[in-house]
Write an enzyme that holds these catalytic residues in place. Structure first.
Site, PDB file in Angstrom:
ATOM      1  N   ASP A   1      48.532  36.195  45.995  1.00 56.33           N
ATOM      2  CA  ASP A   1      49.624  35.606  46.751  1.00 56.33           C
ATOM      3  C   ASP A   1      50.913  35.493  45.950  1.00 56.33           C
ATOM      4  OD1 ASP A   1      48.425  35.404  49.202  1.00 56.33           O
ATOM      5  OD2 ASP A   1      47.737  33.345  48.926  1.00 56.33           O
TER       6      ASP A   1
ATOM      7  N   ASP B   1      48.285  20.203  45.827  1.00 57.50           N
ATOM      8  CA  ASP B   1      48.976  21.129  44.929  1.00 57.50           C
ATOM      9  C   ASP B   1      50.477  21.137  45.164  1.00 57.50           C
ATOM     10  OD1 ASP B   1      46.339  21.629  44.371  1.00 57.50           O
ATOM     11  OD2 ASP B   1      46.552  23.803  44.319  1.00 57.50           O
TER      12      ASP B   1
ATOM     13  N   ARG C   1      51.995  36.223  54.353  1.00 52.53           N
ATOM     14  CA  ARG C   1      52.902  35.946  53.231  1.00 52.53           C
ATOM     15  C   ARG C   1      54.312  36.506  53.414  1.00 52.53           C
ATOM     16  NH1 ARG C   1      49.674  32.121  53.127  1.00 52.53           N
ATOM     17  NH2 ARG C   1      48.171  31.968  51.421  1.00 52.53           N
TER      18      ARG C   1
ATOM     19  N   SER D   1      38.016  26.517  48.256  1.00 55.63           N
ATOM     20  CA  SER D   1      39.381  26.397  48.767  1.00 55.63           C
ATOM     21  C   SER D   1      39.522  27.250  50.015  1.00 55.63           C
ATOM     22  CB  SER D   1      40.391  26.840  47.709  1.00 55.63           C
ATOM     23  OG  SER D   1      40.233  28.213  47.422  1.00 55.63           O
TER      24      SER D   1
END
Length: 416
Positions: A138, A27, A109, A192
């Site tokens: 996110d 990605d 994050r 994932s």
């Protein structure tokens, strides 16, 4: 997709350099090339080592192959900062989202966002970019962090802009642009994952039906509890002012302590969670979380607080923990309300010092002993034996009558 087919988004004027949160996976490798082509800009890559257990040098090589200047490839070891300044403060609050989730992805994050902004200032970047999709939490966490630290920063979220809406389209773009695609990415990925020193999360594909049990192959951080050792293991964790400082009497840095607890949790199959949660963006999602060391640490911290916190403080902390967890989950780490709550939490931890003994056995962890120089527990007062006047049981009569007064008045009214 060819270069000529790319349409530049509206409002992209003035973007000459962008800092991308970059893992080196499919990605973000596609995003790197897409940014170069779509915005005709220079890309600076930032890869954070948060203890995910992956070799990070391949990310450097892939960035170089994509034309990123060596001086614009940042790979930073943030493990100690992550645990000391983010995980431990959150653990002091006993924060668990919806009563179960230890916030392993959420708490990483803000640190990534903070470092991205620091790098953007260092290299004179106009914008920052991330690989989060438009469906998840996110994107919110990253961008709230960016804007809190750099109110005028430009943010590029490719998943909200491009038309590469499937794994097949991503792979086609990668192949057309000579981006290496590993063999396991040439089909639909079964699920994932996201990992750091605190946890591993898995979601999507085989996990999307909440009725189906999580396949055992999804788990990567813990052995199956059924296969864990048949004998329990006892450990101790020492705390000072609410933070863990030693394991089995041996002093440890924050990241080292969590890493060692992870190994113990892995061995005994501790920390698995199958959760259907409410995302901040509005939808429900089903995820599988493995937080082996964090689960042990959380129980230990609550264990030492049992001795050292006054009832009023402890119960207020439990109320605040729900709000604190929601703020972390929703991405408001840098908000004034989270900082206000942190101040209250940290004040409560001044006397949270001592040792907790825990028993680890086949997926379970339990507190079996605790001691503290600041303990509020009085065996002399609580004993069922003769307390020699330490507590006058006759005092309870007036206490009960005062608390019963309103109930008695209600009862008389309603009886009449």
């Amino acid at each position: 997709m060819t270069d000529s087919s790319i349409k530049r988004p509206a409002g992209d004027a003035g973007i000459n350099r962008v800092v991308l949160a970059y893992s080196g996976g499919l990605d973000t490798s596609v995003i790197l090339k897409w940014l170069q082509q779509t915005y005709n800009c220079e890309v600076v890559t930032f890869t954070a080592d948060l203890g995910q257990g992956e070799e990070l040098e391949p990310a450097r090589r892939k960035a170089e192959q994509a034309g990123v200047k060596p001086e614009h490839i940042f790979i930073d070891d943030l493990r100690e900062e992550f645990v000391k300044d983010y995980v431990f403060p959150m653990m002091r609050a006993n924060a668990m989202y919806e009563g179960l989730y230890l916030l392993g992805t959420s708490i990483a994050r803000p640190l990534i966002a903070k470092r991205q902004i620091e790098i953007a200032r260092q290299v004179g970047a106009d914008a920052v970019s991330h690989g989060a999709t438009g469906k998840g939490n996110d994107q919110v966490r990253f961008e709230l962090g960016y804007y809190a630290l750099a109110p005028d920063i430009k943010v590029i979220a490719p998943w909200r802009e491009w038309d590469l809406t499937s794994r097949t389209r991503l792979i086609e773009f990668a192949e057309q642009n000579q981006i290496m695609v590993t063999k396991d990415k040439r089909g639909e990925s079964p699920f994932s994952t996201d990992a750091n020193l605190l946890h591993t999360s898995s979601e999507g594909k085989v996990l999307e039906d909440p009725w189906e049990e999580v396949p055992d192959y999804v788990y990567s951080r813990t052995v199956n509890p059924e296969d864990a050792p048949d004998a329990p293991e006892y450990i101790t964790i020492d705390f000072e002012r609410g933070d863990g400082v030693a394991l089995n009497g041996e002093g440890c840095s924050p990241a080292t302590l969590l890493a060692k607890l992870n190994e113990l949790g892995r061995k005994h199959g501790i920390g698995r969670l199958d959760l259907v949660e409410n995302r901040f963006v509005g939808m429900k999602s089903r995820g599988m979380y493995e937080t082996p060391g964090g689960t042990i640490y959380h129980l230990a911290h609550r264990g030492i607080e049992q001795l050292t916190l006054d009832r009023g403080a402890a119960h207020l902390k439990d109320e605040l923990a729900v709000r604190y967890a929601e703020l972390v989950y929703n991405g408001f780490w840098f908000s004034p309300e989270r900082e206000m709550l942190q101040a209250a939490v940290d004040y409560s931890q001044e006397k949270v010092t001592g040792t907790v003994r825990l028993k680890l056995y086949k997926g379970n962890v339990g507190v079996v002993g605790r001691k503290s120089p600041h303990s509020l527990y009085s065996e002399k007062v609580v004993t069922f034996e003769d307390d020699q006047g330490a507590y006058d049981q006759r005092d309870a009569a007036g206490f009960i009558k005062l608390n019963a007064l309103r109930l008695r008045l209600l009862g008389r009214r309603d009886r009449d």
